[in-house]
Design a protein around this motif. Structure first.
Motif, PDB file in Angstrom:
ATOM      1  N   GLY A 137       0.856  -1.515  -0.327  1.00  0.00           N
ATOM      2  CA  GLY A 137      -0.332  -0.428   0.119  1.00  0.00           C
ATOM      3  C   GLY A 137       1.077   0.915  -0.414  1.00  0.00           C
ATOM      4  N   ILE A 178      -5.418  -4.765  -2.673  1.00  0.00           N
ATOM      5  CA  ILE A 178      -6.580  -3.657  -2.988  1.00  0.00           C
ATOM      6  C   ILE A 178      -7.466  -5.182  -2.299  1.00  0.00           C
ATOM      7  CG2 ILE A 178      -8.421  -2.956  -4.174  1.00  0.00           C
ATOM      8  CD1 ILE A 178      -6.570  -1.885  -6.213  1.00  0.00           C
ATOM      9  N   ARG A 182      -9.431  -4.564   1.134  1.00  0.00           N
ATOM     10  CA  ARG A 182     -11.161  -4.365   1.299  1.00  0.00           C
ATOM     11  C   ARG A 182     -11.466  -4.950   2.437  1.00  0.00           C
ATOM     12  NH1 ARG A 182     -16.110  -2.264   1.593  1.00  0.00           N
ATOM     13  NH2 ARG A 182     -17.849  -4.034   1.851  1.00  0.00           N
ATOM     14  N   CYS A 200      -7.480   5.136   0.398  1.00  0.00           N
ATOM     15  CA  CYS A 200      -6.700   4.142  -0.364  1.00  0.00           C
ATOM     16  C   CYS A 200      -7.175   3.166  -1.330  1.00  0.00           C
ATOM     17  CB  CYS A 200      -6.161   3.639   1.239  1.00  0.00           C
ATOM     18  SG  CYS A 200      -5.340   4.646   2.297  1.00  0.00           S
ATOM     19  N   MET A 201      -7.698   2.979  -1.187  1.00  0.00           N
ATOM     20  CA  MET A 201      -8.327   1.622  -2.592  1.00  0.00           C
ATOM     21  C   MET A 201      -8.143   2.523  -3.582  1.00  0.00           C
ATOM     22  SD  MET A 201     -10.818  -1.052  -1.036  1.00  0.00           S
ATOM     23  CE  MET A 201     -11.564  -0.208   0.164  1.00  0.00           C
ATOM     24  N   MET A 204      -4.778   3.414  -5.209  1.00  0.00           N
ATOM     25  CA  MET A 204      -4.541   2.064  -5.364  1.00  0.00           C
ATOM     26  C   MET A 204      -4.469   1.517  -6.796  1.00  0.00           C
ATOM     27  SD  MET A 204      -2.283   0.712  -3.008  1.00  0.00           S
ATOM     28  CE  MET A 204      -2.603  -0.879  -2.590  1.00  0.00           C
ATOM     29  N   ALA A 205      -5.740   1.967  -6.647  1.00  0.00           N
ATOM     30  CA  ALA A 205      -6.046   1.136  -7.906  1.00  0.00           C
ATOM     31  C   ALA A 205      -5.635   2.162  -9.049  1.00  0.00           C
ATOM     32  CB  ALA A 205      -7.849   1.797  -8.567  1.00  0.00           C
ATOM     33  N   CYS A 372      -7.696 -12.113  -4.704  1.00  0.00           N
ATOM     34  CA  CYS A 372      -6.350 -12.055  -5.038  1.00  0.00           C
ATOM     35  C   CYS A 372      -5.892 -12.893  -5.684  1.00  0.00           C
ATOM     36  CB  CYS A 372      -5.867 -11.998  -3.571  1.00  0.00           C
ATOM     37  SG  CYS A 372      -6.038 -10.986  -2.486  1.00  0.00           S
TER      38      CYS A 372
END
Length: 439
Positions: A137, A178, A182, A200-201, A204-205, A372
């Protein structure tokens, strides 16, 4: 100052690994995945991973903490895979380079097996998930902010001298983490924490898109499809995903769209044709050599013998063809079997964990682990990350969750602090105020 602070943290981990080896496992995972010393000035060349690993092994020998030597099917297959790559090593076509990579892979796999022995509680599962999320992250959030600030005009790269140094590799790592983020969000109660992880997600994307990696885009698509299919309210989920995707894609420049469009016209793309040539080389080599070619076969001399185009030398750029060429068909079968078993173990967690409130978190863990793994299966088809330890850590989470569920650990475990305070400090907090004398 940053180097001093980092050195203090690493020395503390080494010291604690003697006393509590499970902390050594988490510390080693952090150093191995994130490579924080690569961000420093003076600590880059120091063997901190080896020091933590050695301290952990010594701690296992001298301490009497809980151990779990029971074998899961995933652990057995991993041991068989380790044995096979050791058998193929003497048959390596480039022995010296193969031996160096063999040592590196064996160190990772030994620590993975040690983690299966030392980690056992829900706390350990949650901490390992946090370590993985924080390790990747850090680069994903930073890369996402960079992508948004520059409008996606520049590529996001990973840390130097690591498995994820390249733009494609760091993109897949970010994408795979990611869903774990979650999962941790689902365990939170505070609204500010949930909102923070949502931001944050999104970052990240953004970092994954900003890497300009076509493999990462395919991995995102596969993971999004799995998450949508598993969601309860499919219409609302689909609308939310479309809105977020539209907002992120609108930031990307024209050159990004041109690169992504080459997925359709791969016959005209030199990079794609080079990968296909490398895949044919791996296939031909594995057919001709039962033990494969060993590590580091992606060199001109092997392409001259087995590739359709001997002058187009490329890395494998595929977890499947990398293992096939290096370890032969037996190695590929073991590799695919390992992660197929992990997929089904995560699926059993998702189904059985939903049966009662105490195990709901396992259902959420299993579902996100499958997301994942879907990203790794699709994105890894175009990247050389067969031996990197993040996917194997996902296997650890699945196995630990399965054990916890089978043994009904929620009836046995007692709540305890994440990191216990020293005895003198705990006693100080427990002291009662002295009664005052009456006037």
């Amino acid at each position: 100052m940053r180097d001093i602070a980092l050195l203090a943290i690493l020395l503390w981990i080494i010291f604690e690994a003697f006393r509590r080896p499970w902390i050594g496992i988490l510390g080693w995972t952090w150093v191995s995945i994130m490579n924080p010393h690569q961000l420093s000035w003076a600590l880059r060349t120091m063997p901190f991973a080896a020091a933590i690993g050695g301290a952990t092994l010594l701690g296992v020998l001298v301490t009497r903490g809980r151990r779990d030597y029971s074998q899961s099917r995933e652990g057995v297959v991993l041991i068989l895979f380790m044995m096979w790559i050791s058998i193929t090593l003497p048959f390596s076509m480039v022995y010296d380079d193969s031996f160096e990579l063999w040592k590196r892979v064996m160190k990772i796999d030994v620590m993975i097996l040690l983690a299966l022995v030392l980690l056992h509680s829900k706390r350990h599962v949650m901490l390992l998930a946090w370590v993985l999320v924080i390790s990747i992250g850090f680069y994903g959030i930073k890369g996402g902010a960079f992508t948004i600030a520059t409008g996606g005009s520049y590529r996001v790269w990973g840390p130097e001298n690591t498995y994820i140094e390249g733009n494609n590799e760091v993109a897949l790592a970010v994408v795979m983490v990611i869903p774990l983020m979650r999962f941790l969000q689902l365990q939170m109660q505070a609204k500010w924490g949930k909102l923070l992880l949502t931001m944050c997600m999104v970052l990240m994307a953004s970092a994954a898109l900003g890497s300009h990696s076509r493999g990462a885009l395919l991995a995102i698509a596969a993971m999004t499809l799995v998450m949508w299919w598993r969601g309860k309210n499919k219409f609302v989920t689909a609308v939310g995903m479309v809105v977020v995707a539209g907002a992120l894609l609108s930031l990307m420049p024209a050159e990004w769209w041109e690169r992504m469009n080459t997925i359709k016209t791969y016959q005209q793309d030199d990079s794609a044709l080079g990968r296909i040539n490398a895949w044919w080389m791996a296939w031909n080599l594995a057919k001709a050599n039962f033990f494969g070619g060993g590590f580091m076969i992606w060199v001109p001399q092997t392409f001259a013998i087995y590739a359709p185009d001997p002058l187009d030398v490329h890395a494998a750029h595929s977890i499947y063809f990398m293992v096939l060429g290096e370890q032969g068909f037996v190695g590929l079968i073991l590799f695919v079997t390992l992660f197929t078993m992990t997929w089904f173990t995560a699926g059993s967690l998702r189904r059985q964990g939903a049966r009662q409130p105490e195990t709901k978190w396992l259902s959420e863990l299993g579902g996100m682990l499958q997301v994942c793994l879907a990203g790794y299966a699709v994105g890894g088809a175009f990247l050389s990350l067969s031996y990197w330890d993040l996917p194997y850590n996902l296997m650890i989470l699945a196995v630990l969750g399965r054990r916890w569920l089978d043994r009904k650990e929620w009836l046995k475990e007692k709540p305890e602090p994440v990191i216990a305070l020293p005895a003198w400090l705990r006693n100080w907090f427990r002291k009662k105020p002295r009664p005052q004398a009456l006037p």
